[in-house]
Design a protein around this motif. Structure first.
Motif, PDB file in Angstrom:
ATOM      1  N   UNK A   1      55.812  46.466  40.647  1.00 16.74           N
ATOM      2  CA  UNK A   1      54.841  45.747  39.836  1.00 16.74           C
ATOM      3  C   UNK A   1      53.805  45.131  40.761  1.00 16.74           C
ATOM      4  N   UNK A   2      52.556  45.188  40.343  1.00 17.48           N
ATOM      5  CA  UNK A   2      51.507  44.499  41.077  1.00 17.48           C
ATOM      6  C   UNK A   2      50.659  43.734  40.078  1.00 17.48           C
ATOM      7  N   UNK A   3      50.529  42.437  40.299  1.00 16.93           N
ATOM      8  CA  UNK A   3      49.746  41.608  39.378  1.00 16.93           C
ATOM      9  C   UNK A   3      48.661  40.901  40.183  1.00 16.93           C
ATOM     10  N   UNK A   4      47.451  40.924  39.674  1.00 14.13           N
ATOM     11  CA  UNK A   4      46.346  40.265  40.385  1.00 14.13           C
ATOM     12  C   UNK A   4      45.615  39.327  39.430  1.00 14.13           C
ATOM     13  N   UNK A   5      45.264  38.162  39.953  1.00 12.75           N
ATOM     14  CA  UNK A   5      44.538  37.191  39.124  1.00 12.75           C
ATOM     15  C   UNK A   5      43.056  37.542  39.112  1.00 12.75           C
ATOM     16  N   UNK A   6      42.488  37.638  37.900  1.00 14.62           N
ATOM     17  CA  UNK A   6      41.051  37.919  37.764  1.00 14.62           C
ATOM     18  C   UNK A   6      40.278  36.618  37.572  1.00 14.62           C
ATOM     19  N   UNK A   7      40.888  35.680  36.886  1.00 11.32           N
ATOM     20  CA  UNK A   7      40.251  34.390  36.634  1.00 11.32           C
ATOM     21  C   UNK A   7      41.378  33.368  36.501  1.00 11.32           C
ATOM     22  N   UNK A   8      41.226  32.103  36.795  1.00  7.29           N
ATOM     23  CA  UNK A   8      39.985  31.412  37.197  1.00  7.29           C
ATOM     24  C   UNK A   8      39.548  31.756  38.620  1.00  7.29           C
ATOM     25  N   UNK A   9      38.320  31.366  38.905  1.00  9.47           N
ATOM     26  CA  UNK A   9      37.690  31.698  40.170  1.00  9.47           C
ATOM     27  C   UNK A   9      38.484  31.171  41.364  1.00  9.47           C
ATOM     28  N   UNK A  10      39.031  29.952  41.205  1.00  4.93           N
ATOM     29  CA  UNK A  10      39.743  29.310  42.310  1.00  4.93           C
ATOM     30  C   UNK A  10      40.889  30.180  42.825  1.00  4.93           C
ATOM     31  N   UNK A  11      41.491  30.932  41.905  1.00  3.61           N
ATOM     32  CA  UNK A  11      42.665  31.707  42.312  1.00  3.61           C
ATOM     33  C   UNK A  11      42.417  33.211  42.259  1.00  3.61           C
ATOM     34  N   UNK A  12      41.174  33.587  42.025  1.00  3.08           N
ATOM     35  CA  UNK A  12      40.836  35.001  41.903  1.00  3.08           C
ATOM     36  C   UNK A  12      41.287  35.767  43.147  1.00  3.08           C
ATOM     37  N   UNK A  13      41.895  36.908  42.924  1.00  2.00           N
ATOM     38  CA  UNK A  13      42.316  37.737  44.052  1.00  2.00           C
ATOM     39  C   UNK A  13      43.747  37.494  44.480  1.00  2.00           C
TER      40      UNK A  13
END
Lengths: 406, 260
Positions: B81-93
């Protein structure tokens, strides 16, 4: 007076036996003075490490924090409370705690993040002087951190290495930042050694998104001789809405073990001195049996049983007194030596832990009045008990039988 | 053009009908345990398939904070599994990679990848009511539990099937049992109630808002409520889901964890 000169003569007459008995007692006494001083040193170091490195005399927490150390269970007016404690003449500092993951290279470990108020912490604990390598935290270096001894080993970091911290901030976001190891602590206590990760309070607040409040206020009495109970009561009146506990209540086990120091030393004395007692018993018994004929004559010319008992006791007393002088002459310089130099155990063990308090691997003796007086007094008591049987034996001799005794 | 459309629809109906008939006839002959397992397998496959790619939002409400995130996730089998944060900006990536039994987090702020230790496994995943352990042990119910159909019939006006799942002795599962309810029609999940080892309710999953997603109706909202904090929840809302894309294994590597 007569008895004393008799006794001195008797002791001198069989000087071989006197020498052996006295040196056995003297040697045992010397070793026990050293042992008691070493134990005294161990207890002192334990209390110092427990209280002066981390625990402090008294701690304040929000109710429920100790049961469940939650990031949100805080002392809201910590700044104000610390000020009023300081105005009351106590040393006080606030601390922040959190849990996180530290990673360096391919190693990682769970850590206890500790946000330290630099200015006040130095008035309360001595931890800033307890570094094995590197330097203590500094205001000008917000990303410089100090870590526990075992933690440094687990993470495989030295002074100057980078450590990443990952945790969960109060707003639920993933707290993470990069820090650099400024210092590595000496052994303080299991918890700090294994997981202590010290940073300055502003850095902690930024990482964990925690603008105000504190998890703990630690207080130290300015005078060690002042009553702990009185100070605790004083703090309770200043912080009525919070849980106030002295270190004895916080760590009852350590307090109990340290309170048992006397008993502990006494017990060790007892065990060692049983052997001494046997030597004394043997020597005095021999000297009585050897002189049954002589005692018979003495009785026949008018010595009472009481006087004979007194004679045997006086002989013993002279030998114990000589042994005590030997013990003091040998024990004091020896203990003094180990007080100055300590016994370096680091070659054998990586860390020494006593009652859950980690200690320096260099074990230092600590000569106190108690550590000197107790072994000497115990020596007299034990010899006195051991000699009961020979003394009674001499006292109940029947003159006629004794005179013909072969 | 229109003819092609009608043809396609006709074809779909026929295929679907054939499958449905096959399923019904199978249901009549198979053993009860076999049937329970087959239904569970379908439920398991509902969001994952062989591989999947989805975009969803996650809203977390706790006593201390409410936060909302938009996430993109890829899965392959149950191991990757791979999960990536798109938003919020502070945690993006910020990204989480689960590969076999390890979890790695990529932290763009420090440009470092961190492997979570076993001590962190019971910690919250991205501040939600899921633990990291949920992610690692994301088990297929069919593999880890012995199912039993404990209710079948009308409930709240809907035909439902209720399963009681008892963990297999060797399964790495922390729960005492799980009670799962699915719609009798289409086997869409409705609820999953997790019981702890003392058989007290630990948390409740509720599935709702059935909409077409990746080619068929699926619940698009999943809400978790911890039993000891009933006012808190984590809610996942699917925006997009594609199944069986044939993602390469190499995609689930530490290198792609960093890629934006």
């Amino acid at each position: 007076m007569n008895i004393l000169s008799f006794a001195i003569r008797n002791v001198k007459r069989n000087w071989h036996r006197t020498l052996v008995t006295t040196s056995a007692m003297g040697f045992a006494g010397m070793i026990m003075i050293l042992y008691a001083s070493l134990m005294e040193g161990l207890f002192q170091a334990s209390e110092r490490n427990a209280v002066a490195m981390d625990l402090g005399d008294i701690q304040i927490h929000a109710h429920g924090y100790r049961r469940d150390p939650d990031l949100y269970t805080r002392i809201a007016d910590a700044n104000h409370l610390v000020q009023s404690l300081q105005q009351a003449g106590l040393h006080a500092t606030q601390r922040l705690y959190g849990f996180g993951l530290a990673a360096a290279g391919s190693s990682s470990a769970g850590v206890q993040l500790r946000g330290i108020d630099l200015k006040n912490e130095t008035t309360v604990t001595q931890i800033h002087r307890h570094l094995m390598q590197g330097r203590w935290l500094d205001r000008s270096d917000p990303h410089g951190v100090v870590v526990g001894r075992k933690l440094a080993r687990t993470l495989n970091v030295k002074v100057g290495d980078e450590v990443v911290i990952v945790s969960q901030a109060t707003d639920g976001s993933m707290a993470n930042d990069l820090y650099r190891v400024r210092g590595i602590l000496k052994s303080v206590g299991e918890e700090i050694d294994r997981a202590g990760f010290f940073m300055i309070a502003p850095a902690f607040r930024e990482l964990m998104v925690l603008p105000e409040g504190a998890h703990e206020i630690t207080i130290m009495r300015p005078e060690r001789s002042a009553s702990l109970e009185a100070a605790t009561t004083a703090v309770k009146t200043l912080a009525p809405r919070y849980e106030v506990m002295s270190w004895r209540e916080l760590r009852p086990l350590i307090a109990a073990i340290l309170g048992l120091a006397d008993t502990h030393i006494l017990f060790a004395l007892l065990v060692t001195y049983v052997a001494v007692a046997m030597v004394v018993l043997n020597a005095m018994l021999m000297s009585v049996f050897e002189r049954i004929h002589e005692f018979g004559v003495m009785k026949a010319i008018g010595f009472g049983p009481g006087q004979l008992t007194l004679l045997v006791y006086t002989e013993t007393l002279i030998q114990v007194a000589a042994a005590s002088v030997l013990a003091l002459l040998g024990g004091l310089p020896l203990s003094g030596f180990f007080e100055r130099h300590g016994i370096d155990l680091s070659a054998f063990v990586s860390s020494v832990s006593f009652a859950g308090i980690a200690l320096d691997p260099v074990w230092q003796a600590y000569v106190t009045r108690r550590s000197v007086v107790m072994p000497i007094v115990a020596l007299f008591v034990i010899a006195g008990i051991a000699v009961i049987y020979p003394a009674v034996k001499a006292a109940v001799i029947r003159p006629v039988k004794a005179i013909y005794y072969r | 053009m229109r003819a092609v459309g009608i043809l396609l629809i006709a074809l779909l109906i026929t295929t679907f009908g054939a499958v449905e008939i096959a399923r019904l006839s199978a249901a009549q002959t198979e053993a009860p345990g076999e049937r329970a397992r087959r239904i569970l397998r379908e439920v398991d496959d509902l969001w994952r398939g062989d591989s999947s790619h989805g975009i969803f939002t996650m809203q977390v409400k706790t006593a201390h904070y409410t936060r909302s995130m938009r996430l993109e996730a890829w899965t392959k089998g149950k191991e990757k599994t791979l999960v990536r944060i798109l938003a919020p900006l502070k945690e993006k990536g910020t990204a989480t990679l689960k590969s076999e039994n390890s979890i790695y987090s990529y932290l763009p702020r420090t440009d470092r990848t961190v492997r979570l230790t076993s001590g962190m496994m019971m910690g919250s995943w991205m501040g939600s009511h899921f633990t990291n352990d949920d992610l690692v042990k994301e088990s297929r119910m069919e593999d880890d539990y012995t199912p039993r159909i404990s209710f079948e019939g009308e409930r709240n006006g809907r035909k439902t099937i209720e399963f009681t799942l008892i963990p297999k002795p060797e399964a790495p599962v922390v729960w005492g049992k799980v009670v799962a309810t699915v719609l009798a029609e289409g086997y869409l999940p409705l609820t999953q109630i997790y019981y702890d080892e003392d058989m007290a309710v630990a948390r409740t999953f509720t599935f709702s808002d059935i909409k077409p997603l990746a080619g068929r109706p699926r619940p698009t909202v999943m809400r978790v409520v911890p039993a000891d904090k009933p006012e808190e929840y984590t809610e996942i809302v699917y925006e997009r889901l594609e199944l069986n894309l044939g993602i390469d294994d190499a995609f689930f590597s530490l290198a792609s964890l960093k890629r934006h």
